[in-house]
Structure formats: C-alpha cells, structure tokens
Design an enzyme around this catalytic site. Sequence first.
Site, PDB file in Angstrom:
ATOM      1  N   ASN A 193      40.579 -52.778 -38.071  1.00  0.00           N
ATOM      2  CA  ASN A 193      39.926 -51.327 -37.565  1.00  0.00           C
ATOM      3  C   ASN A 193      40.758 -49.944 -37.414  1.00  0.00           C
ATOM      4  O   ASN A 193      41.947 -50.060 -37.024  1.00  0.00           O
ATOM      5  CB  ASN A 193      39.748 -51.416 -36.031  1.00  0.00           C
ATOM      6  CG  ASN A 193      39.218 -50.240 -35.203  1.00  0.00           C
ATOM      7  OD1 ASN A 193      37.873 -49.891 -35.489  1.00  0.00           O
ATOM      8  ND2 ASN A 193      39.930 -49.595 -34.670  1.00  0.00           N
ATOM      9  N   GLU A 194      40.474 -49.208 -38.408  1.00  0.00           N
ATOM     10  CA  GLU A 194      40.986 -47.761 -38.925  1.00  0.00           C
ATOM     11  C   GLU A 194      42.527 -47.937 -39.412  1.00  0.00           C
ATOM     12  O   GLU A 194      42.994 -46.689 -39.363  1.00  0.00           O
ATOM     13  CB  GLU A 194      40.950 -46.950 -37.535  1.00  0.00           C
ATOM     14  CG  GLU A 194      39.324 -46.854 -36.997  1.00  0.00           C
ATOM     15  CD  GLU A 194      39.263 -46.191 -35.677  1.00  0.00           C
ATOM     16  OE1 GLU A 194      40.261 -45.504 -35.040  1.00  0.00           O
ATOM     17  OE2 GLU A 194      38.308 -45.407 -35.355  1.00  0.00           O
ATOM     18  N   ASN A 195      43.007 -48.878 -39.699  1.00  0.00           N
ATOM     19  CA  ASN A 195      44.239 -48.744 -40.379  1.00  0.00           C
ATOM     20  C   ASN A 195      44.539 -48.067 -41.702  1.00  0.00           C
ATOM     21  O   ASN A 195      45.200 -47.457 -41.908  1.00  0.00           O
ATOM     22  CB  ASN A 195      44.830 -50.086 -40.478  1.00  0.00           C
ATOM     23  CG  ASN A 195      45.073 -50.698 -39.086  1.00  0.00           C
ATOM     24  OD1 ASN A 195      44.997 -50.080 -38.121  1.00  0.00           O
ATOM     25  ND2 ASN A 195      45.402 -52.162 -38.844  1.00  0.00           N
ATOM     26  N   SER A 239      37.549 -51.182 -41.630  1.00  0.00           N
ATOM     27  CA  SER A 239      36.308 -50.006 -40.966  1.00  0.00           C
ATOM     28  C   SER A 239      36.924 -48.929 -40.614  1.00  0.00           C
ATOM     29  O   SER A 239      38.011 -49.326 -39.535  1.00  0.00           O
ATOM     30  CB  SER A 239      35.530 -50.914 -40.303  1.00  0.00           C
ATOM     31  OG  SER A 239      34.524 -49.821 -39.763  1.00  0.00           O
TER      32      SER A 239
END
Length: 582
Positions: A193-195, A239
């Site tokens: 998530n968002e990395n 994502s």
Amino acid sequence: MHRNGKGHTAKAVVRPGETTATLALTVPDAPLWWPTGYGDQPLHDLDVTLDTGDSYHRRIGFRTITVDTTPDEIGTPFTFVVNGKPVFAKGANWIPDDHFLTRITRDQLARRVDQAVAANLNMLRVWGGGIYETEDFYDVCDERGVLVWQDFPFACASYPEEEPLWSEVAAEAREHVARLTPHPSLALWNGNNENLWGHADWGWPEQLQGKTWGLRYYTELLPAIVAELDPTRPYSPGSPHSPGDVHPNDADHGPRHEWEVWNRVDYTRYRDHVPRFCAEFGFQGPPAWSTLVEWVRDDPMTPTSPASSPTRRPRTATSSSTAASPGTCRSPRRSPTGTGRPSSTRPARSASPSSTSGPGGRAPRRAGLAAQRLLAGHVLGGDRQRGTAQTAVLRPPAGLRAPPAHRPAPRRRARRRRGQRHRRAVDGELAVRRLAFSGDVLAEAALPLDVAERAADRVDLPPVVLAGADTDLLVVTAGDVRAVHTFAEDIALPYAADALAAEVSPTDDGYRVRVTASAFARDVALLADRAAPDAVVDDALVTLLPGESHTFHVRTAARLDPAALTAALLSANALCAAAVRS
C-alpha cells in the site's frame, strides 16, 4: 470431493523418498461461484485423505478471475473479470475490526460483511497496514459473494531487503498464500500500500541514501511466490501502481489513491477526478452518535475539542474539512451532531474514511447508508460549469438491486442501440425540471435516453432548464431514479429550518417514522441512536421535494418517547440554519 450429494474422486501416489504429488480432479458441469449481484455462491466440500489417516478439509468454489490491464486509448484499465464477465467493482478498504484482535468473533465479522453487502458493495480490500485476516473472514466472504483484494502487509513505509528480513518475509508470504488459495472470494494479491508512490513523491531516495526500501519484494519475491503457490490468481505490484515509467498514482493507469481532495482542496473537487480504478479515497466524517458519545465526552463537543482532536487523520484534516471550504458552509460553534458541517454532494456522501463505526458492527455511519442507495442501481450525477450543465447516467450490470424510489417509474420504450444486442440498455426519457424551493415548476424538458449496461453517458441539458436564479433546484429523473442538484452551495440557499413534520408509530421490532416535507429538505437523516444506543435506522440522507414523504424504519429493543425520535431528525436545512444563527 462432494457436490450436491455426488462424489468425485481422484487418487495420486506419493512414491518413497518423495514429499509432493500432483492430483488432478475433474468435476464436470460444476456450478460457478459469482460475486454478489452476479449469481449464486455454491460451495463444495473438498477432502484430501492420506493412507496414514491424515486428512484435510476445505470448502471451495469454482470460478475464474483475471484483471484486464490491456492498454487502451486512455491508458491502462484495471478491470476485474470473473468467469469471463467484467465486474462493476464497488468496494471499501477493510481494517481490523478491533485493536485487540483476539476479541474479534466470527459473528462480528459476519455482521460487518453483511453491512457491506447491504450497502451494495461487492469487494473488500484487506489493507496492507492491517493483518492477514482469520479463516472466518474469508469464509464469510466466500458465503456472501464478496470479492477480497488482499494486500501483503507492507504499507506507507520503506522496508530493508537484506537478511534476516528477506527470509522472514518469504516464509510469511508462503504460509498465507498457501492458506488462502482455496477461497473463491480471494480475487487479487497486491504487493503493498502506497510504497511505490512514497518512493516517487515523499522524499524517500534522499532519506534512504541508497539503502534498499522493498522494491524487490514487490517485483521479485512476492510475485514469484504467488506464481508458484497460487498461479491462477492475479498479482499487482502495489496500490497505487502504473506500468513502466508512468507515475505510480497516475489517474489514467491502474489503481489510484485520491487523497488530495481531502488533504489539500475541497470535497467539491471530486467531480474533477475520473481515475481508472479508485482503490482509495475519502473525506473526514463523524462516527455514529452512539459511538461518538461513548468515546468523546467533551462539553461542549466540537470538531476541535480535546477528546475529538486525536480521532482525526491526518492532522490537517480539520483545516481541510472546514477552513478550506468557507464558501461551502460555515461551522456553527456547536452543531446538533457535534460535527460542524453538512455534506451535500453526491461524490462526498459515500466517501468517509469509514462507513461503519463501533466495535462489532453495531452502528453504521450515515455515509454507509447513503452508499446503499448510491451503489444500488442506476446513478444520476451532474456537473455545471461555465453556464452549461450535464447529467451523467450510469447503468450497472443487470441483476443489481434497484435503489429506493420516491415516485413510480415512468413507462420505458423497448429499443436497443445498434451493435449492442448483448447488453441490456437503459432507454426511455430523461425528465428534467427546474423548480423553485416552493416546488413550483419553472421549466421542464424531456430528453431521449439510451445507456448500455456497464456504461455511462453524459447528456447535455437544454438552456431552458438552466436559466433562472441560483436558488432554484434542478430535478433529473430517469425511470425510478432521481437526482436533485442545486446551483449554489448550501449556505447560500434559502432552506426552511422547519420544513419537516414527523409521525411516529410502533412496530413489532421498533418504530416507523414518517417524515413529510412542507418545503425542500436536503439530506434528511434520523439519528436514531441518539434516542437509544441500540437503535438502527434503515436509510439516511434522503432528499425530499415539497409535499413528499419518506418513512424511516427504526429497530430497537427500547421503549421510546416519540418525541425523542422526532428530535433526532437532522437535515442540511437544520445545519445551515444553525450555522446562520451562530
């Protein structure tokens, strides 16, 4: 394997010295498992038994699933395809239902997932900042036809790729991929998530100074494990994510996270954003009243009072939710709900960071109830810029429930657009009226309408319904679906504070509250849990034209004074009147 009382079996031999074997089991004409709204969810018993007496039992479902990322004229889609049919994904992010994980029960998870299904959701994303959920969660999703997007547990941070962490990550991933593979609800493995976004935009390269940050987990280790242990299920590196050298949060490619609207601008700007697949978005919103007062006991209770401040995320949320929108509505010093501003636009109604509140799924937020209507069937949206206006008409797949209607549907003409014989269409007329707040019809028009299934179309509205005062109403109706638009922000509109009258009558499981509007009433809600903590209402954010009525059904075990329920009525009218008085 047993299906409908009939057994299907296959055998394999594990030879001396070997530790693995491959067994192929054919089940002719197996009924397919479908997401909710698309078909049934048949599950079958699968038993594996060794001659030693050891055994393994699971329930499984038969279905295929892919994600279509074939480049098109816009960019890169991200479309889930189940059993060859594209799915109209309507989802929410899932976080652990309790900070104390051992307190979570199967019944609690079932209530939560049932809330999602009741809100017409068909997908839950197990967010990477949470956990791998228990078998109970995936079993419940299997039974109810809720697709599960499963993040690997990497979120909003950089992670070293060296030993011993590399081997620990590999072992954990292998264990959970093998454990969850049998579940037909599991639709996607997602690397993080968002990395990828964080490394691109959040200054990580300067902070890390050449250190590893996790990229090889998402592009090498995890996809290799999924390919080995779960080869029929799709994998995404992260994502948000975009292919190649495209920025990972590009709106035209793959999944996107839309947080700039909340963090930096204003909820009205959601209409400016049309991502290919919006995997995250939100706007600050309060919990249900019973949850709020259980945890926050400030007097007075305001958005900035000491106990309520720590509940907001991010720290800039208050300023971005109020001060950034001074022309939208003013915040009263103490609002009737302890929150401070109404939400009156369609994009923001189902965009709270959480649509339910309270442990165990006790109290749905008003946003969750509004989502039930907005995600049910056909959706009408609108946009007015530079003196023109359009209405967007969205037709989801057949079989999804229709939203509640305030008026009977007009007759529809049976006709099809050429080249679309295999897709049912919404056809007939789009009725457009401009009304005064009193309900008087100032102008009207009828426009032809023909929208295919799984499609959206924009209809230009004629000048006759656009000319008039900014304090008029625009009412657009297609069949049994209606949208009401205003030409100015709530605080500038002539809302009648006393527009509502209510009648309360008892029922077997609670009460029926019939609300009638003498003038235009926007976003009418019944905060039933203000009258009794266990009270649950079936609908929220209902807009009524003058003379219309709506009945709220309240379930509660408490015996209530009818005045307590009528006092719990709320609307944009009341909030704006309170703001003006303050």
